[in-house]
Design a protein around this motif. Structure first.
Motif, PDB file in Angstrom:
ATOM      1  N   LEU A 116     -24.010 -28.160 -44.304  1.00  0.00           N
ATOM      2  CA  LEU A 116     -25.420 -28.541 -44.255  1.00  0.00           C
ATOM      3  C   LEU A 116     -25.901 -28.692 -42.814  1.00  0.00           C
ATOM      4  N   ILE A 124     -33.986 -33.724 -38.233  1.00  0.00           N
ATOM      5  CA  ILE A 124     -32.634 -33.891 -38.766  1.00  0.00           C
ATOM      6  C   ILE A 124     -31.607 -33.733 -37.654  1.00  0.00           C
ATOM      7  N   MET A 125     -31.780 -32.706 -36.832  1.00  0.00           N
ATOM      8  CA  MET A 125     -30.845 -32.423 -35.747  1.00  0.00           C
ATOM      9  C   MET A 125     -30.766 -33.598 -34.770  1.00  0.00           C
ATOM     10  N   SER A 183     -36.278 -29.649 -39.391  1.00  0.00           N
ATOM     11  CA  SER A 183     -34.925 -29.343 -38.899  1.00  0.00           C
ATOM     12  C   SER A 183     -34.662 -30.015 -37.550  1.00  0.00           C
ATOM     13  N   ASP A 223     -28.807 -26.422 -41.131  1.00  0.00           N
ATOM     14  CA  ASP A 223     -29.970 -27.003 -40.467  1.00  0.00           C
ATOM     15  C   ASP A 223     -30.187 -26.361 -39.096  1.00  0.00           C
ATOM     16  N   TYR A 224     -29.111 -26.145 -38.359  1.00  0.00           N
ATOM     17  CA  TYR A 224     -29.225 -25.499 -37.052  1.00  0.00           C
ATOM     18  C   TYR A 224     -29.740 -24.062 -37.192  1.00  0.00           C
ATOM     19  N   PHE A 226     -33.392 -24.280 -37.848  1.00  0.00           N
ATOM     20  CA  PHE A 226     -34.071 -24.641 -36.599  1.00  0.00           C
ATOM     21  C   PHE A 226     -34.242 -23.411 -35.708  1.00  0.00           C
TER      22      PHE A 226
END
Length: 210
Positions: A93, A23-24, A20, A97-98, A101
């Protein structure tokens, strides 16, 4: 070897934290897009200056990253209903993800503290040793045919074909070529690999020292 449910949850949380976070960082790493504007000649494809493209990109990120921003209005690109639907689904999405995370961060912190307290960092050695191979395999599959990988990715995460942009009604796709997304995937998986290796050597060094 002691691997209990508690350890599985903790180890999974660390992996999710790494993924995550990668991705972030990738989706907000504007310098990559700035570089691709020149590398992929995006200004020539769209007829817009680099400054204008970056402005539109920031507006898009602003929409995708902030749950309170409910409408997307790109300064230089009209959008169809289908295009706006896809960006809305991408936004969900991003926010998911956040959330992952945040949750995995809390669990990982408590789990690593527990491992330090009980001097059990060695538990991380084997799963993260195995984990090193995963990003390498995925990068290999991407290199064998990114078009297919990209299509399968969208089929996995989206249940419609709104992601198939028509430049005639959604010219923003000209500013977001597939090669740019390939660079994003490469950046993310390389970052994941580096972080997995870091955890592996940290756990190995700590375990042997103790």
């Amino acid at each position: 070897m002691r691997i209990k449910t508690f350890d599985l949850i903790g180890i999974s949380a660390i992996f999710l934290l790494i993924i995550s976070f990668a991705i972030m960082l990738t989706i907000n790493f504007t310098p990559l897009y700035a570089w691709d504007i020149d590398y992929l000649s995006i200004s020539e494809r769209t007829g817009l200056s680099k400054a204008a493209l970056l402005e539109n990109y920031q507006v898009l990120l602003h929409y995708l990253n902030r749950p309170w921003v409910t409408a997307l209005h790109l300064p230089d690109f009209p959008s169809s209903k289908s295009g706006l639907l896809h960006f809305y689904e991408v936004k969900r999405l991003f926010l998911f993800d956040y959330l992952i995370f945040a949750i995995s961060s809390v669990i990982s912190v408590f789990y690593v503290r527990f491992l330090k307290k009980t001097k059990c960092e060695w538990i991380l050695i084997r799963p993260f040793g195995w984990g090193i191979a995963v990003p390498i395999v995925i990068l290999f599959l991407m290199s064998a045919g990114f078009d297919r990988f990209f299509t399968q990715f969208h089929q996995l995460f989206f249940n419609n074909d709104a992601w198939l942009f028509d430049p005639a009604v959604d010219p923003v796709i000209l500013a977001l070529p597939e090669t740019f997304f390939m660079h994003c995937f490469i950046f993310a998986f390389v970052l994941i690999e580096v972080l997995i290796i870091a955890v592996y050597f940290y756990s190995k060094k700590t375990a042997f020292r103790k």
